[in-house]
Design an enzyme around this catalytic site. Sequence first.
Site, PDB file in Angstrom:
ATOM      1  N   ASP A 205       0.818  -1.425  -0.007  1.00  8.78           N
ATOM      2  CA  ASP A 205       0.053   0.166   0.083  1.00  8.78           C
ATOM      3  C   ASP A 205       0.740   1.215  -0.009  1.00  8.78           C
ATOM      4  O   ASP A 205       1.498   1.514   0.999  1.00  8.78           O
ATOM      5  CB  ASP A 205      -0.822   0.019   1.247  1.00  8.78           C
ATOM      6  CG  ASP A 205      -1.937   1.285   1.085  1.00  8.78           C
ATOM      7  OD1 ASP A 205      -1.636   2.122   0.544  1.00  8.78           O
ATOM      8  OD2 ASP A 205      -2.914   1.204   1.881  1.00  8.78           O
ATOM      9  N   HIS A 206       1.042   2.037  -1.188  1.00 10.20           N
ATOM     10  CA  HIS A 206       2.079   2.814  -1.311  1.00 10.20           C
ATOM     11  C   HIS A 206       2.129   4.272  -0.387  1.00 10.20           C
ATOM     12  O   HIS A 206       2.864   4.816   0.100  1.00 10.20           O
ATOM     13  CB  HIS A 206       2.005   3.388  -2.735  1.00 10.20           C
ATOM     14  CG  HIS A 206       1.202   4.677  -3.029  1.00 10.20           C
ATOM     15  ND1 HIS A 206      -0.001   4.016  -3.544  1.00 10.20           N
ATOM     16  CD2 HIS A 206       0.680   5.771  -2.922  1.00 10.20           C
ATOM     17  CE1 HIS A 206      -0.838   4.917  -3.840  1.00 10.20           C
ATOM     18  NE2 HIS A 206      -0.135   6.033  -3.323  1.00 10.20           N
ATOM     19  N   GLU A 244      -9.271  14.113  -4.637  1.00 13.74           N
ATOM     20  CA  GLU A 244      -8.323  14.082  -5.856  1.00 13.74           C
ATOM     21  C   GLU A 244      -8.878  15.056  -6.689  1.00 13.74           C
ATOM     22  O   GLU A 244     -10.144  14.950  -6.992  1.00 13.74           O
ATOM     23  CB  GLU A 244      -8.474  12.679  -6.355  1.00 13.74           C
ATOM     24  CG  GLU A 244      -7.790  11.642  -5.440  1.00 13.74           C
ATOM     25  CD  GLU A 244      -7.730  10.178  -6.225  1.00 13.74           C
ATOM     26  OE1 GLU A 244      -6.655   9.695  -6.717  1.00 13.74           O
ATOM     27  OE2 GLU A 244      -8.709   9.618  -6.023  1.00 13.74           O
ATOM     28  N   HIS A 269      -5.957   2.602   1.846  1.00  9.61           N
ATOM     29  CA  HIS A 269      -5.326   3.731   2.090  1.00  9.61           C
ATOM     30  C   HIS A 269      -5.983   4.305   3.438  1.00  9.61           C
ATOM     31  O   HIS A 269      -5.317   4.789   4.434  1.00  9.61           O
ATOM     32  CB  HIS A 269      -5.236   4.766   1.137  1.00  9.61           C
ATOM     33  CG  HIS A 269      -4.584   4.557  -0.175  1.00  9.61           C
ATOM     34  ND1 HIS A 269      -3.634   3.506  -0.579  1.00  9.61           N
ATOM     35  CD2 HIS A 269      -4.885   4.713  -1.399  1.00  9.61           C
ATOM     36  CE1 HIS A 269      -3.222   3.270  -1.684  1.00  9.61           C
ATOM     37  NE2 HIS A 269      -4.103   4.052  -2.385  1.00  9.61           N
ATOM     38  N   LYS A 369     -13.084  11.910  -6.305  1.00 12.51           N
ATOM     39  CA  LYS A 369     -12.764  12.248  -7.383  1.00 12.51           C
ATOM     40  C   LYS A 369     -13.188  13.645  -7.810  1.00 12.51           C
ATOM     41  O   LYS A 369     -14.302  14.055  -7.528  1.00 12.51           O
ATOM     42  CB  LYS A 369     -13.044  11.335  -8.636  1.00 12.51           C
ATOM     43  CG  LYS A 369     -12.340   9.994  -8.386  1.00 12.51           C
ATOM     44  CD  LYS A 369     -10.776  10.112  -8.866  1.00 12.51           C
ATOM     45  CE  LYS A 369     -10.179   8.511  -8.684  1.00 12.51           C
ATOM     46  NZ  LYS A 369      -8.896   8.635  -9.071  1.00 12.51           N
TER      47      LYS A 369
END
Length: 519
Positions: A205-206, A244, A269, A369
């Site tokens: 999970d970055h 985002e 996340h 988004k």
Amino acid sequence: MSASSPDDGNANPLREHLPQTSAVDPCAIVLFGSTGDLTHRKLAPALFELALSGELPAGFAVVGFGRRPWSDDEFRENLRETLAKENDGRDFETAWQRFAPHLVFVEGNLDDPASFARLRDRLEEVDRSHETRGNRLFYLAVAPEFFAPIVAQLGDAGLIYPGYQDAPWSRVVVEKPFGHDLQSARQLNRELQSVLDERQIYRIDHYLGKETVQNILALRFGNAIFEPIWNRRHIASVQITVAEREGMAGGRGAFYDGAGAIRDMVQNHMMQLLCLVAMEPPVDLSADSVRTEKVKILQTLPRWTPEQVDQHVVRAQYAAGSLQGEDVVGFLQEKGVAPDSTTETYVALRVMLNTWRWAGVPFVLRTGKRLPKRATEIAIEFRNPPTNFFEADTEGGSSVNQLILNIQPKEGTSLAFQAKIPGSRRRLRSVRMDFRYGTAFAQPAPEAYQRLLLDVMLGDPTLFTRTDEVEAAWQFITPILDAWDRPDAPPPHSYEAGSWGPDAADPLAADHGIRWRRL
């Protein structure tokens, strides 16, 4: 690049005592999906930076695996074009000449045993030519349906060592999404664990590779001033936002239509951010100690009925609107999205944790988004003083104390508190103290994938999710998905692109005296 030496007249005193990274074992890094978007955007640049900064061992190789009939030189040239664009003004050609000999390519298909036999033979050759000592890191930068088949092929080809073996080692990195509901996640875990030991599986999970996310634990447990007030007696609410600006750029419409915001962001996340804020102190910072405390938080999350989902969760889709003066289409008009899709591009939810520390404290989360800006932050709002002796300055913004953790893009931490406005009146205004990573440490935070790749090579799974952690998150998310799938489920709300989401989400926060922050 390495820091200046202490004898250098230009040495930066802020960097003098920064810790150095542990030594990494020589290894071959095999990239499945080596010609794809993730490799070019994240993995290749991260490996290049690690090599350039001297954090990779002398004995390493990056082995691309793909269907294209490429030679090693063609693979190198393909990555060279990407890395040259990422160059920030350093002597790229000199660095590239050092990096390029470590790149090799193996042509093959993911369902072909002969291809994996060729990969095994090439890796044995690489062990001799690049002195990688038999150590293998397999990175699955492919679609989720290929995770289990690739691991099975690796096992059949003899490329997976026993999990108890320390050297040589084999480790597999699995990208998200890890399953699309609880049942599929459990099935994928079973398939991977039929070949691999849990210690060999690195579910990435970055977000956990971001320095600002890792700093949550440092902030809480490395400072005496925060942990004593990190509880329901002093904290009124916690607000987590992942916003985002982008829509379905890059042809993501079809993929996103099958996932939605709750699978794409909330299940992974945002659950990780929630856990790091809410977890109890671990007994130490070992991988299992930290992850065990995170699992405990996930296990306290409610299992909502469909009626409770309607009360505590709001979903929505963006409609046509404007962002920074540019007209954009709505989600249903995006390429690859079904015109009758009910997939959500925005989710807001309110949750209470049934723990001694957090009982009665609302956690409100939102992600979407086509919001006005790209930003991720955690806002800790503290309770007001029991009595108020001062006048509030109504033009100065919120009068509450807040600790703001800016995860991206302006990495840092801000503390908002009240100060008296100069003059004869006893008026207060909110002021801020700010900490910024780039300023404090005189260098930008490394990219998340650099840290995570390095941790896999070091065999440190702290920043990767464990089997029970993945399944506990899905146990919370799956009832929400099931509620949305029922025939009488309310349809998604709508919000204009460029706004902060639907008005229907406001009561989730307002019912507890909270206002959604405008970042």
